[in-house]
Design an enzyme around this catalytic site. Structure first.
Site, PDB file in Angstrom:
ATOM      1  N   SER A 194       0.838  -1.191   0.000  1.00 62.70           N
ATOM      2  CA  SER A 194       0.000   0.000   0.000  1.00 62.70           C
ATOM      3  C   SER A 194       0.878   1.249   0.000  1.00 62.70           C
ATOM      4  CB  SER A 194      -0.967  -0.038   1.188  1.00 62.70           C
ATOM      5  OG  SER A 194      -1.997   0.906   1.033  1.00 62.70           O
ATOM      6  N   GLU A 320      -9.444  -5.465  -3.589  1.00 65.59           N
ATOM      7  CA  GLU A 320      -8.783  -4.444  -2.782  1.00 65.59           C
ATOM      8  C   GLU A 320      -9.756  -3.518  -2.038  1.00 65.59           C
ATOM      9  OE1 GLU A 320      -5.552  -3.976  -2.262  1.00 65.59           O
ATOM     10  OE2 GLU A 320      -4.434  -4.796  -3.974  1.00 65.59           O
ATOM     11  N   HIS A 418      -7.738  -5.745   0.577  1.00 63.22           N
ATOM     12  CA  HIS A 418      -6.520  -4.987   0.820  1.00 63.22           C
ATOM     13  C   HIS A 418      -5.911  -5.414   2.154  1.00 63.22           C
ATOM     14  CE1 HIS A 418      -3.961  -1.527  -0.022  1.00 63.22           C
ATOM     15  NE2 HIS A 418      -4.173  -1.026   1.184  1.00 63.22           N
TER      16      HIS A 418
END
Length: 488
Positions: A194, A320, A418
């Site tokens: 990320s 995600e 995610h």
């Protein structure tokens, strides 16, 4: 050397006393820069003073002070342990046999995610012991300043992409010290997830740090998020100073350094609310284009050949954006019209075509699921493909994966969300007791960890990923979806 199962390693600032954990020696909470307190708050990282006696390195340093993570509902709650004093530290895990042996093992330097607003390399989520042992390599994690402490844009007082500058200081510490831990400073992979993936890429393309990096691992990078525009950063800084009541202060540097950190964080929390745009994930403060360490946006970097010659492993999770939208009651209750309105605000005239294409790809999907799929591609998937294709087209070594693991049970209907792959990189399953992204732990979980972590460890070592039960993972070629390896 070791002393009663307590290894001692000499760094350039003094000796550190670690601990043996199975086959791995761990050293936690080693300062790589002076504490950013007093006159060093909102200043570039400075060298840490040397120490004379062996320093205890058995506990991670405190996290950089921060607000709660936006992803606590996905990853699980964390008890905050923030303190500016002592926060700029690294943690090192090295196979025990490498200490004092001139082993020259490959090195992974990992930067945590958290939207540039939260996170800590010292949290047990990122404990590198199992990964270091599995890959026979040295693993380094680090703190860097986040939120306003790391991203306030005031170059006139020295506040210029401070979190990015911290990360550069980490790499210089690794360059100067990692050989003492059995690592090879010439075989350094910088990785992250990320915001950490964003950081790893930017460090690799910046002339000041790129020469220290051989390989890059970018997991779930927010490629739809360009570095912040300087004008927007200036606007957000002005708004932040107004919240603090410092907009007309003559000696701004002194005033900001005298404000209690709790007040700085409370003002930032208000700024986040004031600047929030429905459906967008960007925080109000994050690395600024043209500032220290950020000479390029990623497309410009690739066009300029700034990543040339570096091996790249890049990927994303299948679902995600469920981490950001899955618990949003307003989005989950969307009608088709409301979903289209959001997409129009995000994508303009392309909104209807995007909606219809993703709706056709998932028959029976709710409007919320369609919006989630559209934004997953816009923020994450599309950039993975574009970065990989451009880098591979220039003759570079690129590997692409997709994380498809769905927790069982999937109580929050997150799918492969995610952050979902992180426990499977570090093998730190017990560190996520309240996390709906993980589900039950069993034999299959352990096997998937060995496969995924083993592949990435092989990439760190050789530039070519491998792992248990993997078929031959071929380098990526533009348009070749068959060369995207799916995990889970």
């Amino acid at each position: 050397m070791t002393q009663r199962n307590r290894p001692i390693v000499a760094t350039d600032k003094g000796r550190v006393h670690g601990v043996i954990e199975g086959a791995v020696a761990s050293f936690r909470g080693i300062p790589y820069a002076a504490s950013p307190v007093g006159k060093l708050r909102f200043a570039p990282p400075r060298p840490h003073p040397a120490w004379s006696e062996a320093r205890e390195a058995v506990r991670a340093g405190p996290a950089v002070p921060q607000g709660p993570s936006r992803l606590e509902l996905v990853m699980g709650n964390r008890k905050q342990n923030g303190d500016e004093d002592g926060s700029l530290t690294v943690n090192v895990w090295s196979p025990q046999h490498a200490l004092g042996s001139n082993a020259c093992l490959p090195v992974l330097v990992w930067f945590h995610g958290g939207g540039f607003s939260s996170g800590s390399g010292g949290w047990d989520w990122y404990d590198g012991a199992r990964l270091a042992a599995l890959g026979n390599m040295v693993v380094v994690t680090a703190n860097y300043r986040v939120g306003p402490l790391g991203n306030l844009r005031l170059p006139e007082i020295g506040a210029d992409n401070l979190g990015v500058q911290d990360q550069g200081a980490v790499l210089r510490w690794v360059r100067d010290n990692i050989a003492a831990f059995g690592g090879d400073p010439g075989t350094v992979t910088v990785g992250g997830q990320s915001a950490g993936a964003f950081s790893a890429f930017q460090l690799a393309v910046d002339p000041g740090t790129g020469k220290m990096i051989r390989r890059v691992i970018a997991e779930s990078g927010p490629w739809g998020l360009e570095p912040q525009d300087p004008e927007l950063a200036a606007e957000n800084t002005e708004a932040y100073l107004r919240i603090l009541g410092l907009e007309d202060t003559a000696d701004l540097a002194r005033a900001l350094r005298e404000v209690r950190v709790e007040e700085l964080l409370a003002a930032y929390a208000k700024l986040m609310v004031d600047k929030a745009e429905f459906g967008r994930v960007a925080p109000p403060m994050y690395p600024v284009l043209g500032g220290s360490g950020i000479p390029y946006a990623w497309r410009q970097a690739l066009e300029a050949g700034a990543l040339a010659g570096k091996d790249l492993l890049i990927g994303s999770t299948r679902d995600e954006m469920t981490a950001f939208f899955g618990f949003n009651e307003r989005i989950q209750a969307f009608t088709p019209e409301e979903a289209l309105n959001l997409l129009v605000s995000l994508h303009g005239g392309d909104a209807r075509a995007l909606y219809e294409r993703h709706e056709a790809q998932r028959p029976g999907a709710t409007p919320a699921q369609v919006v989630t799929d559209v934004e997953t591609e816009a923020v994450f998937h599309g950039g993975v493909t574009e970065v990989a294709a451009r880098h591979a087209a220039d003759g570079n070594n690129v590997y692409v994966y997709q994380w498809d693991f769905r927790p069982e049970p999937d109580v929050a209907d997150l799918g492969a969300t995610h952050c979902g792959e992180l426990p499977f990189l570090f093998g730190t399953f017990d560190s996520y007791p309240d996390s709906p992204m993980l589900g039950r732990i069993g034999v299959e979980t352990e096997a998937l960890w060995r496969s995924f972590a083993g592949a990435l460890a092989s990439f760190v070592t050789t530039g070519s990923p491998d792992g248990e039960s993997l078929t031959d993972w071929q380098p990526y070629v533009a348009g070749s979806n068959s060369r995207v390896l799916h995990f889970g």
